[in-house]
Scaffold this motif. Sequence first.
Motif: not given
Length: 117
Positions: A82-87
Amino acid sequence: MNIPSNQFFQLLSDETRLRCLLLMQQQGELCVCELVHALGVIQPKVSRHLAMLRDAGIVDDRRQGQWIYYQLNPDLPNWARQVLEATTHETAKQEPFIHDLATLADMPNRPSAACCA
């Protein structure tokens, strides 16, 4: 897989590693030569950073002949994905991420045909 959040964020704090991860997030599996081309940095630098991500369990690698391909670890925890997707979403219209993706898209002889470099 259980990567401590502080280690994950520490690894993301380096621009080269972040750029590699965001390209893998968008493109899936990439050859080292593709990352070198997209980022415009030398191969030993890219390989050193990819090794750090692999050793932490964030990416997986596979060898095909003389080429090494990397992808996000499929067992990456949901919070890390989720962090990578949001970033990826938030940086989609920012440099150097726009340039990285465009440079990769324009790369001749991408490994999907026959590997390069």
